[in-house]
Design a protein around this motif. Structure first.
Motif, PDB file in Angstrom:
ATOM      1  N   ARG A  46      -0.757  -1.093 -17.518  1.00 33.06           N
ATOM      2  CA  ARG A  46      -0.230   0.192 -17.065  1.00 33.06           C
ATOM      3  C   ARG A  46       0.588  -0.030 -15.791  1.00 33.06           C
ATOM      4  O   ARG A  46       0.182  -0.758 -14.897  1.00 33.06           O
ATOM      5  N   GLU A  47       1.711   0.624 -15.729  1.00 31.92           N
ATOM      6  CA  GLU A  47       2.660   0.418 -14.635  1.00 31.92           C
ATOM      7  C   GLU A  47       2.949   1.741 -13.938  1.00 31.92           C
ATOM      8  O   GLU A  47       3.207   2.757 -14.599  1.00 31.92           O
ATOM      9  N   ALA A  48       2.911   1.726 -12.625  1.00 32.74           N
ATOM     10  CA  ALA A  48       3.270   2.913 -11.855  1.00 32.74           C
ATOM     11  C   ALA A  48       4.782   3.071 -11.863  1.00 32.74           C
ATOM     12  O   ALA A  48       5.509   2.117 -11.593  1.00 32.74           O
ATOM     13  N   VAL A  49       5.238   4.269 -12.148  1.00 32.64           N
ATOM     14  CA  VAL A  49       6.677   4.531 -12.247  1.00 32.64           C
ATOM     15  C   VAL A  49       7.191   5.259 -11.012  1.00 32.64           C
ATOM     16  O   VAL A  49       8.176   4.845 -10.403  1.00 32.64           O
ATOM     17  N   ALA A  50       6.546   6.360 -10.660  1.00 29.89           N
ATOM     18  CA  ALA A  50       7.008   7.160  -9.524  1.00 29.89           C
ATOM     19  C   ALA A  50       5.913   8.119  -9.106  1.00 29.89           C
ATOM     20  O   ALA A  50       4.979   8.373  -9.861  1.00 29.89           O
ATOM     21  N   CYS A  51       6.043   8.639  -7.892  1.00 30.71           N
ATOM     22  CA  CYS A  51       5.115   9.672  -7.452  1.00 30.71           C
ATOM     23  C   CYS A  51       5.823  10.600  -6.489  1.00 30.71           C
ATOM     24  O   CYS A  51       6.860  10.257  -5.908  1.00 30.71           O
ATOM     25  N   ILE A  52       5.252  11.779  -6.344  1.00 32.02           N
ATOM     26  CA  ILE A  52       5.746  12.753  -5.384  1.00 32.02           C
ATOM     27  C   ILE A  52       4.531  13.312  -4.660  1.00 32.02           C
ATOM     28  O   ILE A  52       3.532  13.691  -5.281  1.00 32.02           O
ATOM     29  N   SER A  53       4.613  13.317  -3.354  1.00 29.63           N
ATOM     30  CA  SER A  53       3.463  13.722  -2.557  1.00 29.63           C
ATOM     31  C   SER A  53       3.351  15.238  -2.472  1.00 29.63           C
ATOM     32  O   SER A  53       4.309  15.956  -2.813  1.00 29.63           O
ATOM     33  N   PRO A  54       2.220  15.756  -2.017  1.00 29.52           N
ATOM     34  CA  PRO A  54       2.114  17.194  -1.796  1.00 29.52           C
ATOM     35  C   PRO A  54       3.210  17.691  -0.864  1.00 29.52           C
ATOM     36  O   PRO A  54       3.626  16.972   0.040  1.00 29.52           O
ATOM     37  N   SER A  55       3.693  18.830  -1.124  1.00 27.91           N
ATOM     38  CA  SER A  55       4.793  19.426  -0.352  1.00 27.91           C
ATOM     39  C   SER A  55       6.090  18.651  -0.518  1.00 27.91           C
ATOM     40  O   SER A  55       7.032  18.891   0.236  1.00 27.91           O
ATOM     41  N   ASP A  56       6.116  17.714  -1.452  1.00 25.13           N
ATOM     42  CA  ASP A  56       7.339  16.973  -1.783  1.00 25.13           C
ATOM     43  C   ASP A  56       7.884  16.153  -0.611  1.00 25.13           C
ATOM     44  O   ASP A  56       9.061  15.799  -0.589  1.00 25.13           O
ATOM     45  N   ASP A  57       7.046  15.841   0.341  1.00 29.06           N
ATOM     46  CA  ASP A  57       7.534  15.126   1.525  1.00 29.06           C
ATOM     47  C   ASP A  57       7.960  13.702   1.206  1.00 29.06           C
ATOM     48  O   ASP A  57       8.901  13.179   1.792  1.00 29.06           O
ATOM     49  N   ASP A  58       7.235  13.073   0.317  1.00 31.69           N
ATOM     50  CA  ASP A  58       7.501  11.667   0.024  1.00 31.69           C
ATOM     51  C   ASP A  58       7.635  11.447  -1.474  1.00 31.69           C
ATOM     52  O   ASP A  58       6.907  12.034  -2.265  1.00 31.69           O
ATOM     53  N   LYS A  59       8.554  10.572  -1.807  1.00 34.71           N
ATOM     54  CA  LYS A  59       8.730  10.149  -3.184  1.00 34.71           C
ATOM     55  C   LYS A  59       8.789   8.625  -3.202  1.00 34.71           C
ATOM     56  O   LYS A  59       9.485   8.031  -2.378  1.00 34.71           O
ATOM     57  N   TYR A  60       8.073   8.037  -4.112  1.00 32.04           N
ATOM     58  CA  TYR A  60       8.063   6.580  -4.215  1.00 32.04           C
ATOM     59  C   TYR A  60       8.328   6.183  -5.665  1.00 32.04           C
ATOM     60  O   TYR A  60       7.989   6.921  -6.587  1.00 32.04           O
ATOM     61  N   TYR A  61       8.923   5.008  -5.808  1.00 36.02           N
ATOM     62  CA  TYR A  61       9.277   4.533  -7.128  1.00 36.02           C
ATOM     63  C   TYR A  61       8.824   3.094  -7.318  1.00 36.02           C
ATOM     64  O   TYR A  61       8.861   2.293  -6.387  1.00 36.02           O
ATOM     65  N   GLY A  62       8.426   2.792  -8.539  1.00 36.54           N
ATOM     66  CA  GLY A  62       8.162   1.416  -8.876  1.00 36.54           C
ATOM     67  C   GLY A  62       9.470   0.648  -8.974  1.00 36.54           C
ATOM     68  O   GLY A  62      10.546   1.239  -9.110  1.00 36.54           O
ATOM     69  N   ASP A  63       9.387  -0.649  -8.918  1.00 41.58           N
ATOM     70  CA  ASP A  63      10.595  -1.474  -8.906  1.00 41.58           C
ATOM     71  C   ASP A  63      11.472  -1.215 -10.127  1.00 41.58           C
ATOM     72  O   ASP A  63      12.703  -1.211 -10.039  1.00 41.58           O
ATOM     73  N   SER A  64      10.859  -1.004 -11.280  1.00 43.36           N
ATOM     74  CA  SER A  64      11.634  -0.813 -12.499  1.00 43.36           C
ATOM     75  C   SER A  64      12.342   0.543 -12.532  1.00 43.36           C
ATOM     76  O   SER A  64      13.286   0.729 -13.300  1.00 43.36           O
ATOM     77  N   ALA A  65      11.903   1.461 -11.706  1.00 46.39           N
ATOM     78  CA  ALA A  65      12.463   2.812 -11.719  1.00 46.39           C
ATOM     79  C   ALA A  65      13.503   3.042 -10.629  1.00 46.39           C
ATOM     80  O   ALA A  65      14.307   3.978 -10.730  1.00 46.39           O
ATOM     81  N   LYS A  66      13.494   2.233  -9.615  1.00 46.25           N
ATOM     82  CA  LYS A  66      14.387   2.443  -8.481  1.00 46.25           C
ATOM     83  C   LYS A  66      15.848   2.436  -8.906  1.00 46.25           C
ATOM     84  O   LYS A  66      16.297   1.551  -9.626  1.00 46.25           O
TER      85      LYS A  66
END
Length: 127
Positions: A46-66
């Motif tokens: 299983r691979e992490a793709v992306a996330c969005i934090s509460p209140s949309d303050d932070d967004k992170y992406y896995g290497d394959s999604a960037k």
């Protein structure tokens, strides 16, 4: 009852786009909830793709999604979207969304970070 419903998967040619949606019920995105997207391909972990934090303050992406994928939120519809562009055959997988309604700090890319999981939606990218 907390539920996450992923949708939007399908068959697309390489280079095409899809938008996945994760409909959240049982709590609202305003309730200090963060959402992550993961994917699981045959024979792979299983691979992490992306996330969005509460209140949309932070967004992170896995290497394959960037650079190709964008995560966004629609609080009015209590839905998180994952816009996927420039799709490649290696993006073929079942995509899952997950939610965390505790303090948003730690390893967003780890599956144990999340409290609730939805069913997956299949994305198939043909070459």
């Amino acid at each position: 009852e907390v539920q996450l419903q992923a949708s939007g998967g399908g068959l697309v040619q390489a280079g095409g786009s899809l938008r996945l949606s994760c409909l959240v019920s049982g709590f609202t995105l305003d309730d200090d909830v963060g959402i992550g997207w993961f994917r699981l391909a045959p024979g792979k972990e299983r691979e992490a793709v992306a996330c969005i934090s509460p209140s949309d303050d932070d967004k992170y992406y896995g290497d394959s999604a960037k650079g190709r994928f964008t995560i966004s939120s629609d609080h009015a519809k209590n839905t998180i979207h994952l816009q996927m562009n420039s799709l490649k055959p290696e993006d073929t997988a079942v995509y899952f969304c997950a939610a965390r309604n505790r303090a948003w700090s730690g390893d967003w890319y780890e599956s144990w970070f999340y409290d609730y999981w939805g069913q997956g939606t299949l994305v198939t990218v043909s070459s």
